[in-house]
Design a protein around this motif. Structure first.
Motif, PDB file in Angstrom:
ATOM      1  N   ALA A  15       0.875  -1.162   0.013  1.00  0.00           N
ATOM      2  CA  ALA A  15      -0.032  -0.120  -0.009  1.00  0.00           C
ATOM      3  C   ALA A  15       0.800   1.401   0.109  1.00  0.00           C
ATOM      4  CB  ALA A  15      -0.939  -0.057   1.162  1.00  0.00           C
ATOM      5  N   THR A  16       1.766   1.225   0.838  1.00  0.00           N
ATOM      6  CA  THR A  16       2.915   2.290   0.896  1.00  0.00           C
ATOM      7  C   THR A  16       3.442   2.534  -0.605  1.00  0.00           C
ATOM      8  OG1 THR A  16       3.498   1.939   3.186  1.00  0.00           O
ATOM      9  CG2 THR A  16       4.957   3.386   1.805  1.00  0.00           C
ATOM     10  N   GLU A  17       3.785   1.508  -1.145  1.00  0.00           N
ATOM     11  CA  GLU A  17       4.633   1.718  -2.643  1.00  0.00           C
ATOM     12  C   GLU A  17       3.259   2.097  -3.762  1.00  0.00           C
ATOM     13  OE1 GLU A  17       5.896  -2.190  -3.069  1.00  0.00           O
ATOM     14  OE2 GLU A  17       7.623  -1.893  -1.965  1.00  0.00           O
ATOM     15  N   ASN A  18       2.118   1.645  -3.522  1.00  0.00           N
ATOM     16  CA  ASN A  18       1.252   2.092  -4.403  1.00  0.00           C
ATOM     17  C   ASN A  18       0.779   3.650  -4.077  1.00  0.00           C
ATOM     18  OD1 ASN A  18       0.350   0.397  -6.490  1.00  0.00           O
ATOM     19  ND2 ASN A  18      -0.877  -0.766  -5.090  1.00  0.00           N
ATOM     20  N   ILE A  19       0.808   4.005  -2.935  1.00  0.00           N
ATOM     21  CA  ILE A  19       0.522   5.540  -2.680  1.00  0.00           C
ATOM     22  C   ILE A  19       1.736   6.303  -3.175  1.00  0.00           C
ATOM     23  CG2 ILE A  19      -0.017   7.126  -0.848  1.00  0.00           C
ATOM     24  CD1 ILE A  19      -0.957   4.833   1.014  1.00  0.00           C
ATOM     25  N   ILE A  20       2.864   5.879  -3.203  1.00  0.00           N
ATOM     26  CA  ILE A  20       4.043   6.734  -3.662  1.00  0.00           C
ATOM     27  C   ILE A  20       3.984   6.696  -5.232  1.00  0.00           C
ATOM     28  CG2 ILE A  20       6.405   6.508  -3.895  1.00  0.00           C
ATOM     29  CD1 ILE A  20       6.760   5.243  -1.068  1.00  0.00           C
ATOM     30  N   LEU A  21       3.465   5.744  -5.743  1.00  0.00           N
ATOM     31  CA  LEU A  21       3.684   5.510  -7.228  1.00  0.00           C
ATOM     32  C   LEU A  21       2.482   6.537  -7.920  1.00  0.00           C
ATOM     33  CD1 LEU A  21       4.247   1.725  -7.451  1.00  0.00           C
ATOM     34  CD2 LEU A  21       5.837   3.350  -8.652  1.00  0.00           C
ATOM     35  N   ALA A  22       1.542   6.580  -7.021  1.00  0.00           N
ATOM     36  CA  ALA A  22       0.203   7.393  -7.640  1.00  0.00           C
ATOM     37  C   ALA A  22       0.626   8.931  -7.094  1.00  0.00           C
ATOM     38  CB  ALA A  22      -1.082   7.156  -6.807  1.00  0.00           C
ATOM     39  N   GLY A  23       1.169   9.230  -5.934  1.00  0.00           N
ATOM     40  CA  GLY A  23       1.199  10.341  -5.357  1.00  0.00           C
ATOM     41  C   GLY A  23       2.454  11.028  -6.188  1.00  0.00           C
ATOM     42  N   VAL A  24       3.415  10.424  -6.928  1.00  0.00           N
ATOM     43  CA  VAL A  24       4.456  11.458  -7.563  1.00  0.00           C
ATOM     44  C   VAL A  24       3.909  12.086  -8.893  1.00  0.00           C
ATOM     45  CG1 VAL A  24       6.751  10.112  -6.691  1.00  0.00           C
ATOM     46  CG2 VAL A  24       5.360   9.308  -8.800  1.00  0.00           C
ATOM     47  N   MET A  25       2.773  11.533  -9.234  1.00  0.00           N
ATOM     48  CA  MET A  25       2.115  11.944 -10.440  1.00  0.00           C
ATOM     49  C   MET A  25       0.886  12.711 -10.073  1.00  0.00           C
ATOM     50  SD  MET A  25       4.185  11.002 -12.457  1.00  0.00           S
ATOM     51  CE  MET A  25       3.780  11.288 -14.104  1.00  0.00           C
ATOM     52  N   ALA A  26       0.373  12.827  -8.943  1.00  0.00           N
ATOM     53  CA  ALA A  26      -0.689  13.493  -8.416  1.00  0.00           C
ATOM     54  C   ALA A  26      -0.634  15.115  -8.280  1.00  0.00           C
ATOM     55  CB  ALA A  26      -1.159  12.964  -6.977  1.00  0.00           C
ATOM     56  N   ASP A  27      -1.759  15.814  -8.417  1.00  0.00           N
ATOM     57  CA  ASP A  27      -1.539  17.252  -8.410  1.00  0.00           C
ATOM     58  C   ASP A  27      -1.477  17.428  -6.788  1.00  0.00           C
ATOM     59  OD1 ASP A  27      -4.138  17.633 -10.624  1.00  0.00           O
ATOM     60  OD2 ASP A  27      -2.056  17.789 -11.070  1.00  0.00           O
ATOM     61  N   GLY A  28      -0.302  18.361  -6.465  1.00  0.00           N
ATOM     62  CA  GLY A  28      -0.113  18.485  -4.906  1.00  0.00           C
ATOM     63  C   GLY A  28       0.457  17.553  -4.062  1.00  0.00           C
ATOM     64  N   ASP A  29       0.767  17.642  -2.696  1.00  0.00           N
ATOM     65  CA  ASP A  29       1.275  16.812  -2.113  1.00  0.00           C
ATOM     66  C   ASP A  29       0.786  15.537  -1.444  1.00  0.00           C
ATOM     67  OD1 ASP A  29       3.316  19.682  -0.526  1.00  0.00           O
ATOM     68  OD2 ASP A  29       3.314  18.680  -2.642  1.00  0.00           O
ATOM     69  N   THR A  30       1.226  14.488  -1.226  1.00  0.00           N
ATOM     70  CA  THR A  30       0.611  13.459  -0.349  1.00  0.00           C
ATOM     71  C   THR A  30       1.602  13.263   0.615  1.00  0.00           C
ATOM     72  OG1 THR A  30      -0.149  12.570  -2.512  1.00  0.00           O
ATOM     73  CG2 THR A  30      -0.129  11.063  -0.581  1.00  0.00           C
ATOM     74  N   ILE A  31       0.820  13.116   2.050  1.00  0.00           N
ATOM     75  CA  ILE A  31       1.366  12.704   3.259  1.00  0.00           C
ATOM     76  C   ILE A  31       1.191  11.407   3.615  1.00  0.00           C
ATOM     77  CG2 ILE A  31       1.955  13.405   5.533  1.00  0.00           C
ATOM     78  CD1 ILE A  31       1.456  16.290   4.665  1.00  0.00           C
ATOM     79  N   ILE A  32       2.038  10.574   3.845  1.00  0.00           N
ATOM     80  CA  ILE A  32       1.605   9.146   4.205  1.00  0.00           C
ATOM     81  C   ILE A  32       2.352   9.133   5.658  1.00  0.00           C
ATOM     82  CG2 ILE A  32       1.739   6.742   4.250  1.00  0.00           C
ATOM     83  CD1 ILE A  32       2.992   7.196   1.251  1.00  0.00           C
ATOM     84  N   GLU A  33       1.321   9.025   6.646  1.00  0.00           N
ATOM     85  CA  GLU A  33       1.632   8.703   8.225  1.00  0.00           C
ATOM     86  C   GLU A  33       1.656   7.096   8.272  1.00  0.00           C
ATOM     87  OE1 GLU A  33       1.612  13.064   9.456  1.00  0.00           O
ATOM     88  OE2 GLU A  33       2.603  10.883  10.259  1.00  0.00           O
ATOM     89  N   GLY A  34       2.621   6.497   9.012  1.00  0.00           N
ATOM     90  CA  GLY A  34       2.429   4.986   9.227  1.00  0.00           C
ATOM     91  C   GLY A  34       3.027   4.263   7.981  1.00  0.00           C
ATOM     92  N   ALA A  35       3.801   4.915   7.222  1.00  0.00           N
ATOM     93  CA  ALA A  35       4.341   4.140   6.099  1.00  0.00           C
ATOM     94  C   ALA A  35       5.240   3.009   6.391  1.00  0.00           C
ATOM     95  CB  ALA A  35       5.246   5.016   5.202  1.00  0.00           C
ATOM     96  N   ALA A  36       5.262   1.975   5.479  1.00  0.00           N
ATOM     97  CA  ALA A  36       6.363   0.981   5.693  1.00  0.00           C
ATOM     98  C   ALA A  36       7.937   1.513   5.511  1.00  0.00           C
ATOM     99  CB  ALA A  36       5.873  -0.002   4.514  1.00  0.00           C
ATOM    100  N   CYS A  37       8.698   1.021   6.134  1.00  0.00           N
ATOM    101  CA  CYS A  37      10.099   1.572   6.130  1.00  0.00           C
ATOM    102  C   CYS A  37      10.973   0.700   5.467  1.00  0.00           C
ATOM    103  CB  CYS A  37      10.423   2.049   7.500  1.00  0.00           C
ATOM    104  SG  CYS A  37       9.486   2.998   8.444  1.00  0.00           S
ATOM    105  N   GLU A  38      10.546  -0.412   4.903  1.00  0.00           N
ATOM    106  CA  GLU A  38      11.285  -1.717   4.459  1.00  0.00           C
ATOM    107  C   GLU A  38      12.204  -1.010   3.572  1.00  0.00           C
ATOM    108  OE1 GLU A  38       8.566  -4.131   6.483  1.00  0.00           O
ATOM    109  OE2 GLU A  38       8.528  -1.862   5.566  1.00  0.00           O
ATOM    110  N   PRO A  39      13.574  -1.399   3.459  1.00  0.00           N
ATOM    111  CA  PRO A  39      14.534  -1.132   2.324  1.00  0.00           C
ATOM    112  C   PRO A  39      13.980  -1.058   1.139  1.00  0.00           C
ATOM    113  CG  PRO A  39      15.354  -2.543   3.942  1.00  0.00           C
ATOM    114  CD  PRO A  39      14.067  -2.673   4.216  1.00  0.00           C
ATOM    115  N   GLU A  40      12.939  -1.893   0.629  1.00  0.00           N
ATOM    116  CA  GLU A  40      12.707  -2.117  -0.808  1.00  0.00           C
ATOM    117  C   GLU A  40      11.652  -0.709  -1.098  1.00  0.00           C
ATOM    118  OE1 GLU A  40      12.020  -4.618   1.505  1.00  0.00           O
ATOM    119  OE2 GLU A  40      13.803  -5.687   0.873  1.00  0.00           O
ATOM    120  N   VAL A  41      11.089  -0.053   0.074  1.00  0.00           N
ATOM    121  CA  VAL A  41      10.494   0.952  -0.211  1.00  0.00           C
ATOM    122  C   VAL A  41      11.374   2.207  -0.253  1.00  0.00           C
ATOM    123  CG1 VAL A  41       8.966   2.841   1.097  1.00  0.00           C
ATOM    124  CG2 VAL A  41       8.584   0.119   1.261  1.00  0.00           C
TER     125      VAL A  41
END
Ligand code: EPZ
Length: 416
Positions: free
Chosen positions: A165-191
């Motif tokens: 879910a963290t990865e999907n939000i990042i992938l959509a967020g980089v192309m979204a209008d404005g800023d996306t903030i994720i609280e409680g994001a996964a911290c895995e090295p892969e992220v």
């Protein structure tokens, strides 16, 4: 080659190079869809999940070629967001294409990426987060349709640090209008490696490696060269393989800095561990020391190494407790290990008690999923006599060549 044959009780020695990370490669390959141009993804493992992802990218209009230096991906001609059924069904890792295609095409049609044997694996966290970003989901005949005509930033609180879910939000967020903030994001090295790739392409992401990410959307992304980090789960598999089979090995390029909890567990089992620039040296104990192991989100002990740690403790000099807190059905190898003489009692859905025995005996066992299959190969290294592990296509999803790698360490392992 559906099976792997192992002659057990041979102490491991020597060195082996650790492959690139499956779980870092897949989201980075999905992220190439967000760029208008070519990327070269180095150190991509040649595993079936990556081959499936390559087929998916090609079906979406990307040009993808394996080259000496890595995987060349040109996504300038991506034309649609519909993924062919055969490419998606049962491959959970295609889920990260959802966010990327929403970012690129603003609409996606895909098979519902259902669960698997380790758990029901719902996608509610993905859907609720993307809805907050303006995505509208409908479902028809098992297919998931997503439309994001007005993809916008949002403040998203994840109740659980879901990697996908963290990865999907990042992938959509980089192309979204404005800023996306994720609280409680996964911290895995892969992220982290996904964020690093996107920032190399021109994205602006703050907080990588922490549980609070800020993705500043709307940037134009260009392709880039990027190197996939070594696979910490493959490294951990071979590390515990040595703890269980005995011996002393060097795991070249193993990402020790991303494996703190794994190295701590290996030391609790009696292993002598030395981590350096070269990789990780492991010296096995005479017999594994029993322990209590609990899987947790990163930086805790990874669920993907729970099965192999369980296999090792079947020869422990006492009783161990293994607690699985991430997936609801990740003890599928208990029955197979019992066929080899292991003494395991499942206390409840989340925990098993392992009473160490003097010896495991080789027999025919069956892999039912990726990491459990790798754990059965490790059990075969530990057992007297010959073990045959069937169902090995599961293992090839995540391990480039587990037989070759263990042979490099002196084991007698062949695929048949
Ligand atoms: C990723 O899966 C990895 N896969 C898994 O590795 C890994 O075990 C897992 O993260 C945990 O570290 C890839 O990266 C391709 P999650 P993912 O979302 O993203 C529940 C391997 O062997 N959940 O962090 O699917 C879910 O059911 C694989 O390489 C929801 O309830 O994991 C699970 O119980 C196996 N709702 C827990 O969260 C959601 O919307 C962890 O899931 C999403 C997840």
């Amino acid at each position: 080659m559906n099976s792997i044959r192992i002659q057990g009780r041979i102490a491991l020695q020597g060195k082996v190079r650790i492959q690139g990370s499956k779980n870092a490669s897949l989201p980075v390959l999905a992220a190439t869809l967000l760029t208008r141009g070519c990327s070269c993804i180095r150190n991509c493992p040649r595993i079936s999940d990556v081959h499936s992802m390559v087929s998916l990218l090609k079906s979406l209009g990307c040009s993808v070629h394996w080259q000496e230096k890595g995987l060349a991906v040109d996504s300038s001609q991506v034309r649609r967001g519909e993924m062919p059924q055969e490419a998606v069904t049962g491959m959970r890792s295609s889920l990260c294409l959802l966010g990327a295609l929403l970012g690129r095409c603003r609409e996606v049609v895909m098979e519902h990426p259902g669960g698997c044997v380790i758990g029901e694996r719902p996608i509610d966290l993905h859907l609720s987060a993307l809805r907050q970003m303006g995505v509208v989901f409908t479902e028809r005949e098992g297919r998931l349709m997503a439309k994001a005509s007005g993809l916008h930033g949002a403040r998203i609180c994840l109740p659980f640090p879901s990697v996908g879910a963290t990865e999907n939000i990042i992938l959509a967020g980089v192309m979204a209008d404005g800023d996306t903030i994720i609280e409680g994001a996964a911290c895995e090295p892969e992220v982290i490696s996904l964020c690093q790739y996107l920032c190399c392409c021109g994205a602006f992401i703050e907080g990588e490696g922490s549980s609070r990410l800020v993705i500043h959307g709307g940037k134009k992304l260009c392709g880039t060269d990027f190197t996939i980090p070594a696979d910490r789960i493959v490294a951990g598999t071979y590390l515990f393989g040595c703890i269980g089979a005995g011996g002393c090995v060097l795991l070249e390029q193993a990402p020790g800095r991303d494996m703190t909890a794994v190295l701590r567990a290996a030391e609790q089992m009696g292993g002598r561990i030395y981590s350096s620039q070269e990789g990780i040296y492991v010296q096995a104990p005479a017999r594994p020391v029993p322990m209590r192991l609990v899987t947790e989100p990163y930086p805790g002990f990874p669920t993907d190494l729970q099965s192999v740690a369980l296999a090792v403790e079947t020869l422990g000099c006492g009783c161990s407790r293994i607690e699985e807190e991430i997936f609801e059905n990740r003890f599928r190898i208990v029955g197979e290990l019992e066929k080899m003489g292991a003494e395991i009692r499942q206390e409840n859905a989340k925990s098993v008690l392992v009473r160490g025995v003097e010896q495991l005996h080789g027999t025919h066992v069956e892999a039912k999923e990726l990491r459990g299959g790798a754990a059965l190969v490790v059990a075969g290294l530990m057992a007297e006599g010959e073990t045959v592990v069937s169902g090995c296509p599961y293992i090839y999803r995540g391990y480039e060549n587990i037989c070759r790698d263990f042979r490099e360490l002196g084991a007698r392992v062949v695929s048949v």
